[in-house]
Design a protein around this motif. Sequence first.
Motif, PDB file in Angstrom:
ATOM      1  N   LEU A 155       0.824  -1.213   0.000  1.00  0.00           N
ATOM      2  CA  LEU A 155       0.000   0.000   0.000  1.00  0.00           C
ATOM      3  C   LEU A 155       0.858   1.262   0.000  1.00  0.00           C
ATOM      4  N   LYS A 156       2.158   1.097  -0.289  1.00  0.00           N
ATOM      5  CA  LYS A 156       3.087   2.227  -0.398  1.00  0.00           C
ATOM      6  C   LYS A 156       3.216   2.988   0.916  1.00  0.00           C
ATOM      7  N   CYS A 157       3.243   2.244   2.010  1.00  0.00           N
ATOM      8  CA  CYS A 157       3.445   2.838   3.329  1.00  0.00           C
ATOM      9  C   CYS A 157       4.796   2.406   3.869  1.00  0.00           C
ATOM     10  N   ASN A 158       5.516   3.329   4.464  1.00  0.00           N
ATOM     11  CA  ASN A 158       6.809   3.009   5.055  1.00  0.00           C
ATOM     12  C   ASN A 158       6.684   3.047   6.574  1.00  0.00           C
ATOM     13  N   VAL A 159       7.108   1.969   7.231  1.00  0.00           N
ATOM     14  CA  VAL A 159       7.066   1.901   8.691  1.00  0.00           C
ATOM     15  C   VAL A 159       8.298   2.620   9.236  1.00  0.00           C
ATOM     16  N   VAL A 160       8.084   3.764   9.888  1.00  0.00           N
ATOM     17  CA  VAL A 160       9.210   4.538  10.414  1.00  0.00           C
ATOM     18  C   VAL A 160       9.451   4.247  11.894  1.00  0.00           C
ATOM     19  N   ASN A 161       8.418   3.877  12.615  1.00  0.00           N
ATOM     20  CA  ASN A 161       8.554   3.503  14.024  1.00  0.00           C
ATOM     21  C   ASN A 161       7.504   2.453  14.337  1.00  0.00           C
ATOM     22  N   ARG A 170      -2.163 -13.150  22.602  1.00  0.00           N
ATOM     23  CA  ARG A 170      -2.630 -11.883  22.047  1.00  0.00           C
ATOM     24  C   ARG A 170      -1.460 -11.048  21.552  1.00  0.00           C
ATOM     25  N   ALA A 171      -1.710 -10.168  20.600  1.00  0.00           N
ATOM     26  CA  ALA A 171      -0.681  -9.299  20.039  1.00  0.00           C
ATOM     27  C   ALA A 171      -1.222  -7.880  19.951  1.00  0.00           C
ATOM     28  N   ALA A 172      -0.362  -6.915  20.219  1.00  0.00           N
ATOM     29  CA  ALA A 172      -0.715  -5.502  20.087  1.00  0.00           C
ATOM     30  C   ALA A 172       0.454  -4.762  19.479  1.00  0.00           C
ATOM     31  N   ALA A 173       0.156  -3.778  18.642  1.00  0.00           N
ATOM     32  CA  ALA A 173       1.210  -3.030  17.978  1.00  0.00           C
ATOM     33  C   ALA A 173       0.796  -1.574  17.819  1.00  0.00           C
ATOM     34  N   VAL A 174       1.764  -0.700  17.949  1.00  0.00           N
ATOM     35  CA  VAL A 174       1.617   0.711  17.590  1.00  0.00           C
ATOM     36  C   VAL A 174       2.661   0.997  16.526  1.00  0.00           C
ATOM     37  N   MET A 175       2.189   1.360  15.342  1.00  0.00           N
ATOM     38  CA  MET A 175       3.094   1.567  14.207  1.00  0.00           C
ATOM     39  C   MET A 175       2.875   2.961  13.633  1.00  0.00           C
ATOM     40  N   GLN A 176       3.961   3.643  13.325  1.00  0.00           N
ATOM     41  CA  GLN A 176       3.894   4.947  12.696  1.00  0.00           C
ATOM     42  C   GLN A 176       4.386   4.811  11.259  1.00  0.00           C
ATOM     43  N   VAL A 177       3.541   5.199  10.317  1.00  0.00           N
ATOM     44  CA  VAL A 177       3.872   5.034   8.898  1.00  0.00           C
ATOM     45  C   VAL A 177       3.754   6.354   8.159  1.00  0.00           C
ATOM     46  N   THR A 178       4.464   6.432   7.060  1.00  0.00           N
ATOM     47  CA  THR A 178       4.381   7.595   6.177  1.00  0.00           C
ATOM     48  C   THR A 178       4.109   7.125   4.755  1.00  0.00           C
ATOM     49  N   VAL A 369      11.297 -14.202  16.262  1.00  0.00           N
ATOM     50  CA  VAL A 369      11.532 -12.939  16.958  1.00  0.00           C
ATOM     51  C   VAL A 369      10.472 -12.791  18.040  1.00  0.00           C
ATOM     52  N   THR A 370      10.918 -12.681  19.288  1.00  0.00           N
ATOM     53  CA  THR A 370       9.971 -12.615  20.403  1.00  0.00           C
ATOM     54  C   THR A 370       9.492 -11.203  20.689  1.00  0.00           C
ATOM     55  N   ARG A 371      10.265 -10.215  20.260  1.00  0.00           N
ATOM     56  CA  ARG A 371       9.869  -8.828  20.448  1.00  0.00           C
ATOM     57  C   ARG A 371      10.747  -7.962  19.569  1.00  0.00           C
ATOM     58  N   ALA A 372      10.223  -6.798  19.164  1.00  0.00           N
ATOM     59  CA  ALA A 372      11.022  -5.909  18.330  1.00  0.00           C
ATOM     60  C   ALA A 372      10.624  -4.460  18.553  1.00  0.00           C
ATOM     61  N   GLU A 373      11.591  -3.580  18.397  1.00  0.00           N
ATOM     62  CA  GLU A 373      11.365  -2.139  18.418  1.00  0.00           C
ATOM     63  C   GLU A 373      11.974  -1.573  17.143  1.00  0.00           C
ATOM     64  N   VAL A 374      11.170  -0.852  16.394  1.00  0.00           N
ATOM     65  CA  VAL A 374      11.598  -0.301  15.111  1.00  0.00           C
ATOM     66  C   VAL A 374      11.575   1.218  15.206  1.00  0.00           C
ATOM     67  N   SER A 375      12.674   1.864  14.833  1.00  0.00           N
ATOM     68  CA  SER A 375      12.707   3.326  14.851  1.00  0.00           C
ATOM     69  C   SER A 375      13.522   3.832  13.675  1.00  0.00           C
ATOM     70  N   THR A 376      13.273   5.086  13.283  1.00  0.00           N
ATOM     71  CA  THR A 376      13.988   5.718  12.186  1.00  0.00           C
ATOM     72  C   THR A 376      14.485   7.076  12.646  1.00  0.00           C
ATOM     73  N   ARG A 377      15.782   7.314  12.491  1.00  0.00           N
ATOM     74  CA  ARG A 377      16.379   8.580  12.894  1.00  0.00           C
ATOM     75  C   ARG A 377      17.291   9.078  11.784  1.00  0.00           C
ATOM     76  N   ASN A 383      16.795  -0.770  14.519  1.00  0.00           N
ATOM     77  CA  ASN A 383      15.840  -1.771  14.981  1.00  0.00           C
ATOM     78  C   ASN A 383      16.486  -2.722  15.984  1.00  0.00           C
ATOM     79  N   THR A 384      15.701  -3.130  16.964  1.00  0.00           N
ATOM     80  CA  THR A 384      16.158  -4.104  17.955  1.00  0.00           C
ATOM     81  C   THR A 384      15.268  -5.327  17.900  1.00  0.00           C
ATOM     82  N   PHE A 385      15.871  -6.494  17.792  1.00  0.00           N
ATOM     83  CA  PHE A 385      15.133  -7.749  17.735  1.00  0.00           C
ATOM     84  C   PHE A 385      15.648  -8.685  18.830  1.00  0.00           C
TER      85      PHE A 385
END
Length: 450
Positions: A155-161, A170-178, A369-377, A383-385
């Motif tokens: 869908l032409k979205c980039n995951v920045v965080n 259960r799974a929960a996610a907060v994703m920031q896309v541009t 991967v049991t957990r991950a943090e994705v960030s863009t600077r 990213n941490t996996f």
Amino acid sequence: METDLMSSHWDSDDEYEKFIQRMNPPRVVIDNESCANATVVRVDSANKYGMLLEVVQVLTDLNLIITKAYITSDGGWFMDVFNVTDKDGKKLNDSTTINGIVDFIRKSLGADSSFVPSRRRSVGVAQSSGHTSIELTGTDRPGLLSEVSAVLTDLKCNVVNAEVWTHNTRAAAVMQVTDDETHSAITDPERLSRIKELLCNVLKGNNKTRGARTAVSVGETHTDRRLHQMMFDDRDYERCDQSIGDESLRPNVTVVHWYDKDYSVVTIRCKDRPKLLFDIICTLTDMQYVVFHGNVNSEGPEAYQEYYIRHVDGSPVNSEAERQRVIQCLEAAIERRVSEGLKLELCTSDRVGLLSDVTRIFRENSLSVTRAEVSTRGGKAINTFYVRDASGNPVDPKTLDSIRQSIGQTVLEVKGHNSDCSKSQESPTRFLFGGLFRSRSLYNFGLVRP
């Protein structure tokens, strides 16, 4: 008419509270002399529900480690003392950090602060000036994040965080896309609706009993607070199988009634880790409990926390069912964030589809991967996996070498030790990132099967 009266009453109460706060602004004192191995932060303020969480959130967001805390908010005044260190366990000597603590706490607790500690928002899509925030909850299964990433890429979205938690199926996610082309927030209503629809289909899969919830949300809140709220609302604390997991590794949580003072006393003993205090206070606050007194000691490998609480209506925990629910919810709050496995850090130029490609390589090498943090600077993806062998065993060194050769020796660095992987501390569900999407055009199917 009734609604207008209620709204007017709420506004009146809010203005009165702001007036009290202006007359009694918060006092923040930083003391570097009275304690040999920590910086002491003292906070005094007119009391308001949720203030304790705000202070702990500020300290946590500044990457400070809280080693001790003394909490008192009985009556109309709030008085807390925190012993803090930097991430290396040293006292704070940086004047910028010290001044930042004072400024942030004052702004968070001041009359013009806008925090609403009990706010609940529907899981969905929200816009901000620079990105679109996507909140997702659903049933955990192998390859779920890869499928979500594939949809967003198509869908032409980039995951920045992004931050994703799993616990108890259960799974929960907060994703920031541009937007891929404009590098800004996605504002087109039809496109947002399409994103929501397709992600909802991915999250539902073939689960007919507890699927995903989606709705357009308004505004933004703290990511970690939202993840706690989302998983709490999704009832991840309800254990589907009490035999799952190593019982000896579960936190020790007790709730008893103190009849003389009509408080409920909550005690918690568990392995210490960063952000533990925040996770506990966040959960108690969102469950509508007020901490009147508290004592926290995390100087050793085991953390000890004791709280004297009542419900916001003034009553203590007054039934066995409520007592068990408090215990279960606090256990879940502690377990959600615990990271299991070998820690890998990836740093490379950001691009669309990077998250999907990385998880594909992990999957091809039979890693989960049991957990991950994705960030863009600054155009860099950081990213941490946390990874384990798909069967739950420590990562084989040969497998790790193969992965690093595929991704890049300097791009992917090992931050943990394989010996750590044998110490399980995670919630029962470990496979959120384990599989990979079966097709990069997955969204065309409309419904994804696990």
